[in-house]
Motif scaffolding. Structure first.
Motif, short mmCIF file in Angstrom:
data_model
loop_
_atom_site.label_atom_id
_atom_site.label_comp_id
_atom_site.label_asym_id
_atom_site.label_seq_id
_atom_site.Cartn_x
_atom_site.Cartn_y
_atom_site.Cartn_z
N ALA A 184 0.84 -1.20 0.00
CA ALA A 184 0.00 0.00 0.00
C ALA A 184 0.88 1.26 0.00
CB ALA A 184 -0.91 0.00 1.23
N ASN A 185 0.35 2.34 -0.58
CA ASN A 185 1.06 3.61 -0.50
C ASN A 185 0.26 4.60 0.34
OD1 ASN A 185 -0.87 4.97 -2.15
ND2 ASN A 185 0.17 4.23 -3.99
N GLU A 188 -3.43 5.77 -0.26
CA GLU A 188 -4.51 4.86 0.08
C GLU A 188 -4.92 4.98 1.54
OE1 GLU A 188 -3.71 0.81 -1.36
OE2 GLU A 188 -2.17 1.67 -2.67
N LEU A 189 -4.14 5.67 2.34
CA LEU A 189 -4.44 5.75 3.77
C LEU A 189 -5.02 7.11 4.16
CD1 LEU A 189 -2.28 3.40 3.59
CD2 LEU A 189 -1.73 3.98 5.95
N ASP A 266 3.49 7.90 -2.91
CA ASP A 266 3.17 7.24 -4.18
C ASP A 266 4.42 6.52 -4.66
OD1 ASP A 266 4.82 9.14 -5.50
OD2 ASP A 266 3.13 10.48 -5.80
#
Length: 303
Positions: A184-185, A188-189, A266
């Motif tokens: 995940a980057n 996404e959070l 990213d």
């Protein structure tokens, strides 16, 4: 051209003030004969008698002696002022303003490195966010500033000195570790509760510029707190208050110790620039320019 030494002038002036060859010799840590020789040499060079001599005569100056004494005191005072200038140059003072991240994680190493090469360096350091540093420069409270946002190039000379990577940090929980392992980057959070820096922070301005480029509105973020210190931000994150976007430079130790988990925002990585700046109407001294050259050559090596 007269061949007069400062030692002759000093010896003559002290002899006049002590009104005694013997006391002058004691004060100057010379022999009485040496004192007499210096004064006789001065008289010969000037072609005048300075002191009235006689076995029973009290110490007294001639009229020429009085004029030479006043001139000698003036010359010696000017030389003393030059000596003070030399002392000042041996202990050059640098007045620097710096925003929070450079103050804590970049500038101390630069100051220490420059001091090793220039042993007489002395620093005065003031800290604030990037806006505060600009204000310090404007008011003349500091001569140079390190800040995380580009200043107005109409009013300031500035040089980019380092690229600082931004990362999203979370508490070190199983959920976030699994997300990290899954690739995940940070983008996404962004739905998580978030801790942000103060709006005048250079870091925060860089974050908002990045999010705007990604068409992410800050109004849609769940900002639960704003804090003015990276250390406080890190503590809040580690206690589960929320996520945060912060300088990678500021979290090296916490990541190494496993206190936090970090995500690149990213796949390309996100960077902000740290600048060294001063007012356009300020002419840097040669010593300040030496510091500027050192910072420009060494800052990126630290990151």
């Amino acid at each position: 051209m007269l061949e007069i030494s400062l030692r002759q002038l000093e010896t003559f002036a002290v002899t006049v003030e002590q009104a005694s060859f013997t006391r002058a010799a004691e004060k100057l840590h010379l022999t009485q004969s040496t004192v007499s020789t210096h004064i006789q040499s001065l008289e010969e060079e000037l072609g005048v008698q300075l002191i009235l001599r006689g076995a029973r005569r009290r110490f007294a100056l001639t009229e020429d002696g009085k004029r030479v004494y006043n001139a000698a005191k003036d010359i010696l005072a000017r030389c003393e002022a030059l000596q003070e200038m030399r002392k000042d140059s041996e202990h050059e003072m640098l007045h620097i303003g710096t925003s929070t991240v450079p103050a804590q994680y970049l500038l101390p190493k630069l100051m220490a490195g420059f001091l090793k090469r220039n042993a007489g360096t002395r620093y005065t350091l003031r800290r604030g966010d990037s806006d505060a540093v600009r204000n310090m420069l404007e008011k003349g409270e500091v001569r140079m500033g390190l800040l995380g946002a580009a200043p107005d190039d109409r009013r300031f000379v500035s040089y980019p000195i380092a690229r600082d990577r931004l990362v999203l940090i979370t508490e070190n929980s199983e959920r976030f570790r699994k997300m990290r392992e899954a690739g995940a980057n940070g983008l996404e959070l962004l739905g998580e509760p978030m801790i942000a820096r103060e709006e005048s922070s250079g870091t925060q301005q860089s974050v908002e510029n990045y999010l705007a480029a990604k068409s992410v509105s800050t109004e849609n973020l769940s900002i639960v707190a704003r804090m003015d210190n990276p250390e406080t931000v890190k503590t809040g994150v580690s206690q589960g208050l929320g996520i945060a976007i912060i300088s990678a430079l500021a979290v090296q130790e916490e990541l190494a110790l496993g206190r936090l988990v970090a995500f690149d925002l990213d796949n390309e990585g996100v960077y902000r620039t740290i600048y060294l700046a001063w007012r356009r109407d300020v002419a840097l001294t040669a010593f300040e320019q030496r510091f500027v050259n050192y910072v420009r050559s060494e800052a990126q090596k630290i990151l």
